[in-house]
Design an enzyme around this catalytic site. Sequence first.
Site, PDB file in Angstrom:
ATOM      1  N   GLU A 106       0.816  -1.210   0.000  1.00 58.92           N
ATOM      2  CA  GLU A 106       0.000   0.000   0.000  1.00 58.92           C
ATOM      3  C   GLU A 106       0.849   1.257   0.000  1.00 58.92           C
ATOM      4  O   GLU A 106       1.904   1.314   0.639  1.00 58.92           O
ATOM      5  CB  GLU A 106      -0.903   0.000   1.234  1.00 58.92           C
ATOM      6  N   CYS A 119       3.367   8.427   1.051  1.00 63.55           N
ATOM      7  CA  CYS A 119       3.757   7.523   2.142  1.00 63.55           C
ATOM      8  C   CYS A 119       3.986   6.144   1.535  1.00 63.55           C
ATOM      9  O   CYS A 119       3.061   5.560   0.964  1.00 63.55           O
ATOM     10  CB  CYS A 119       2.636   7.501   3.176  1.00 63.55           C
ATOM     11  N   CYS A 126       4.868  -6.653   8.325  1.00 65.10           N
ATOM     12  CA  CYS A 126       5.923  -6.208   9.246  1.00 65.10           C
ATOM     13  C   CYS A 126       6.057  -7.243  10.350  1.00 65.10           C
ATOM     14  O   CYS A 126       5.074  -7.791  10.819  1.00 65.10           O
ATOM     15  CB  CYS A 126       5.554  -4.850   9.856  1.00 65.10           C
ATOM     16  N   CYS A 130       4.055  -4.363  16.828  1.00 59.36           N
ATOM     17  CA  CYS A 130       3.502  -3.346  17.724  1.00 59.36           C
ATOM     18  C   CYS A 130       2.001  -3.635  17.871  1.00 59.36           C
ATOM     19  O   CYS A 130       1.303  -3.773  16.863  1.00 59.36           O
ATOM     20  CB  CYS A 130       3.717  -1.950  17.142  1.00 59.36           C
ATOM     21  N   CYS A 133      -0.905  -1.581  16.014  1.00 63.27           N
ATOM     22  CA  CYS A 133      -0.766  -1.321  14.576  1.00 63.27           C
ATOM     23  C   CYS A 133      -1.311  -2.498  13.767  1.00 63.27           C
ATOM     24  O   CYS A 133      -0.870  -3.634  13.966  1.00 63.27           O
ATOM     25  CB  CYS A 133       0.714  -1.100  14.256  1.00 63.27           C
ATOM     26  N   CYS A 349      -2.041   6.201   9.415  1.00 65.28           N
ATOM     27  CA  CYS A 349      -0.955   5.470  10.077  1.00 65.28           C
ATOM     28  C   CYS A 349      -1.509   4.254  10.804  1.00 65.28           C
ATOM     29  O   CYS A 349      -2.473   4.366  11.560  1.00 65.28           O
ATOM     30  CB  CYS A 349      -0.302   6.329  11.152  1.00 65.28           C
TER      31      CYS A 349
END
Length: 370
Positions: A106, A119, A126, A130, A133, A349
Amino acid sequence: MHEPTESCDLLGKSAQELRALAESLGEPAYRGAQLYHALYSERRSDFAAMTNLPAALRERLARDCAIRLPRILRTHLSSDGTLRYVLALSDPDARTANRAGSATVETVFMPEENRQTICVSTQAGCAVDCHFCLTSTLGLIRNLTPGEILGQVLVALADHRDALKPQTNVVLMGQGEPLLNYDAVMASMRILLDPNGMAVSPKHVTLSTSGIIPGIERLGQEKIRPKLAISLNASTNEQRDKIMPINRKYPIEKLLDACRRYPLRPWEKLTFEYVLLGAFNDSTEDAQRVVELISHLRAKVNLIPWNPGDLPYEKPDAGRLEKFRRTLADKGVPAFTRYSRGQDVMAACGQLALLESARSNLAQISSAAS
Ligand code: SAH
Ligand code: SF4
């Protein structure tokens, strides 16, 4: 006719690599420099349009090489003008293709009055985990190549060709931990920041990290590098451990030591990002501790109210958020509240988890299992 081989995908190749490629084709090395100019400075993705090269070479390149830009699978336009792209990456590696299909990634385009901010993702998924997220729920699918990182910028710019503003900002804040894909990220940065390449100013490019200390130390030694942002997100180790397990490996005091040693350029400041999770890390005491942690550094703080996903956290209360910001500012720590854009299309985010890629992974896993 034969399919272009992976080694002949030109996107992401450095000036030096393109010079070597030109020589391997029996051409003078300067043809490689011309190709570099056409690819990155003129942003041409069609060999026929590279009019700075002789026609015969253009034809040969078109036959033997490829410029594999990510393909736009879908776009989602937010009411605030933010555009989220879902891009398909051709997967050169059969082993990861088996696991993840051709990966999707993305990219977010944010138009503003005098500039655009793009961005980009540096990994598909990932591994950092976290807890607030959504990207973490994907796990790491794979690292992106330099061409795939640059390709996101090129696709977004080409898609807005007729309405580009004079300034382009790039933030490495999409999916992935950039410092865990260090070599590919830096190879793409050298081209993005090269005045003879894509010529984006280092003042307008920011790499955000969850705090991978060896990567921060390496980045500080680079001559050409983006600005650095650190996702602090907590005011004590105990708190950070709870939301960012990476803190057990790289705890706050060691992270801040690395920040102290980081060789800032004269014009540069560190940025600390602090995601505010309602009633978890948004108290005035938290703000005071953040002041103590970072007030000796040349730094500013971006406060990001948590963007909801299907995760057990709360948005912060607006009053507490403003009190937090004021506590920092009153103690001389510049602090800004950053409302993420594109929330209605899951472009903000921490929302880049690509429901479709999660689904296609599940499909892959279930088909592999059956
Ligand atoms: N992996 C890198 C860069 C991508 S995340 C990093 O963690 O820094 C970019 C920023 O989004 C980070 O500061 C991260 O803390 C923040 N973030 C992640 N999930 C979020 C959410 N749900 N709401 C608001 N910010 C979030
Ligand atoms: Fe990865 Fe950054 Fe999300 Fe953490 S916040 S899981 S490092 S993308």
